[in-house]
Design a protein around this motif. Structure first.
Motif, PDB file in Angstrom:
ATOM      1  N   TRP A 103       0.838  -1.197   0.000  1.00 19.60           N
ATOM      2  CA  TRP A 103       0.000   0.000   0.000  1.00 19.60           C
ATOM      3  C   TRP A 103       0.874   1.248   0.000  1.00 19.60           C
TER       4      TRP A 103
ATOM      5  N   GLY B  68      -0.448   7.757  -0.361  1.00 20.26           N
ATOM      6  CA  GLY B  68      -1.392   8.441  -1.236  1.00 20.26           C
ATOM      7  C   GLY B  68      -1.846   9.780  -0.702  1.00 20.26           C
TER       8      GLY B  68
ATOM      9  N   THR C 213      -7.347  12.166  -1.972  1.00 24.72           N
ATOM     10  CA  THR C 213      -8.267  11.481  -2.891  1.00 24.72           C
ATOM     11  C   THR C 213      -8.161   9.966  -2.737  1.00 24.72           C
ATOM     12  N   ILE C 214      -6.923   9.471  -2.647  1.00 27.64           N
ATOM     13  CA  ILE C 214      -6.711   8.026  -2.503  1.00 27.64           C
ATOM     14  C   ILE C 214      -7.248   7.547  -1.157  1.00 27.64           C
ATOM     15  N   ARG C 215      -6.992   8.316  -0.111  1.00 24.12           N
ATOM     16  CA  ARG C 215      -7.476   7.917   1.210  1.00 24.12           C
ATOM     17  C   ARG C 215      -8.999   7.900   1.249  1.00 24.12           C
TER      18      ARG C 215
ATOM     19  N   ALA D 121     -10.920   7.344  -1.314  1.00 25.62           N
ATOM     20  CA  ALA D 121     -11.341   6.181  -2.116  1.00 25.62           C
ATOM     21  C   ALA D 121     -11.244   4.903  -1.296  1.00 25.62           C
ATOM     22  N   ARG D 122     -10.203   4.790  -0.465  1.00 22.16           N
ATOM     23  CA  ARG D 122     -10.082   3.613   0.391  1.00 22.16           C
ATOM     24  C   ARG D 122     -11.233   3.554   1.389  1.00 22.16           C
TER      25      ARG D 122
END
Length: 377
Positions: free
Chosen positions: A322, A325, A328-330, A332-333
């Motif tokens: 992993w 990020g 935005t990535i967090r 999305a998770r």
């Protein structure tokens, strides 16, 4: 053909090579007037002359014609952003755009994958977990990934591309062809190449490199084992005892510090299946016990997905784990974790194996709590 840019390139290349118009004409077997017209943009060279012209300039045909077979990093980012935006608003327009970009960069395997995978994700979304044959959508994904594989069959993503193609084939009724393709990739024996390579690295004095080779292979093997276990748990005829052994195996894989983050969904998925099988076999109390433990597993899984922390053992192969990020990535998770809870809640509602417990207060309380987790999103 856009004649003006070609005209400018012919003139620039001729001057750089030190040819006069008359000398270039003589080497090509044409008149000086013909070369003059090319450079003025009044006409273009005959297509049969292009290879010789490129050779005289020590250039490729692509360079001569101004064709860029590979998209720049900036262009890829632009295409990726456009694809995401179009897929949210108009699937048909997104598909047209994907086909246009693929035609422009038909030799760029990385870009073809980048265009194909969002289309595949949309097909899966529309099919609620199983790719649905949306007009032109699945066919486009298959065509793009097949071309990507043709261009770069040894890329790190090649196996995943092939698996995606086979899943699409199976979803559209071509199971036999899919099986024929993927069976060739199924290992018939353990692959010990990493062990041999690491031993050679050690003999060469590269102990650090050898350890990294082995840890990388261990990581891949763990992920493969976890994927097999989770897939096996979904087989309908697996009995209670087999499910118990499978759960013990999964818990063993995740026991070392941080290893649970490698396959966060593994234990909850198997425990949910075990609970349902216990209910089906009439072991109601045991089924509810497992369902309560499943709730704890699911909460842990949700935390791991939203805030993953890589196991320290695999620190030397971080590139396969992993990434922190950005926001935005967090986000999305977090959405992925929430969607998982919602999916399991729906599964409990739809799974017929729980029918005998629908009126059980303990069961209804658990279902309400699962539903509540989905509503928190």
């Amino acid at each position: 053909m856009n004649q003006i840019p070609l005209a400018e390139r012919i003139r620039a290349e001729r001057c750089q090579c030190g040819y006069t118009q008359e000398e270039l004409a003589g080497r090509l077997g044409v008149t000086k007037a013909a070369v003059s017209k090319w450079e003025c943009g009044q006409s273009a060279p005959d297509i049969a002359l292009l290879p010789k012209l490129a050779s005289l300039f020590s250039a490729t045909l692509d360079e001569l014609l101004g064709y860029e077979p590979l998209a720049s990093v900036e262009k890829r980012s632009e295409i990726q952003a456009s694809m995401q935006s179009l897929l949210e608003d108009d699937i048909a327009q997104a598909l047209d755009y994907a086909n246009e970009q693929a035609a422009l960069y038909w030799s760029d395997s990385e870009l073809l994958r980048m265009v194909a995978l969002p289309l595949y994700a949309k097909a899966v979304e529309l099919g609620n977990g199983a790719p649905e044959v949306v007009s032109g959508l699945v066919e486009a994904v298959e065509r793009l990934l097949e071309r990507s594989l043709q261009l770069d069959p040894d890329s790190p993503s090649a196996d995943m591309d092939l698996q995606t193609i086979c899943m699409l084939m199976a979803a559209s009724g071509r199971e036999e062809r899919a099986a024929e393709l993927i069976e060739k990739k199924v290992a018939a024996k353990p692959d010990m190449a990493a062990v041999t390579f690491a031993g050679i690295q050690l003999r060469m004095g590269d102990a650090e490199g050898g350890a990294k080779t082995l840890k990388r292979q261990m990581l891949f093997s763990l992920l493969e084992a976890a994927s097999c276990a989770q897939a096996l748990a979904g087989f309908p005829d697996l009995g209670v005892e087999d499910m118990k052994q499978l759960l013990a195996f999964a818990e063993g894989l995740q026991k070392p510090q941080g290893f649970a983050v490698l396959s966060p969904t593994l234990v909850p998925f198997i425990r949910c299946g075990l609970a349902a099988q216990l209910a089906k076999s009439g072991q109601m109390d045991a089924a509810l016990d497992q369902l309560e433990m499943f709730e704890l597993d699911l909460e842990k899984c949700r935390t791991l997905l939203a805030h993953p922390e890589n196991p320290p053992f695999f620190e030397s192969v971080q590139e396969y784990l992993w990434e922190n990020g950005d926001e935005t990535i967090r986000a999305a998770r977090g959405e992925m974790a929430d969607a998982l809870c919602e999916a399991f809640a729906k599964r409990l509602e739809a799974d017929e194996r729980w029918n005998s417990l629908r009126e059980n207060p303990r069961f209804t309380t658990l279902v309400e709590r699962f539903a509540g987790k989905g509503e928190e999103l």
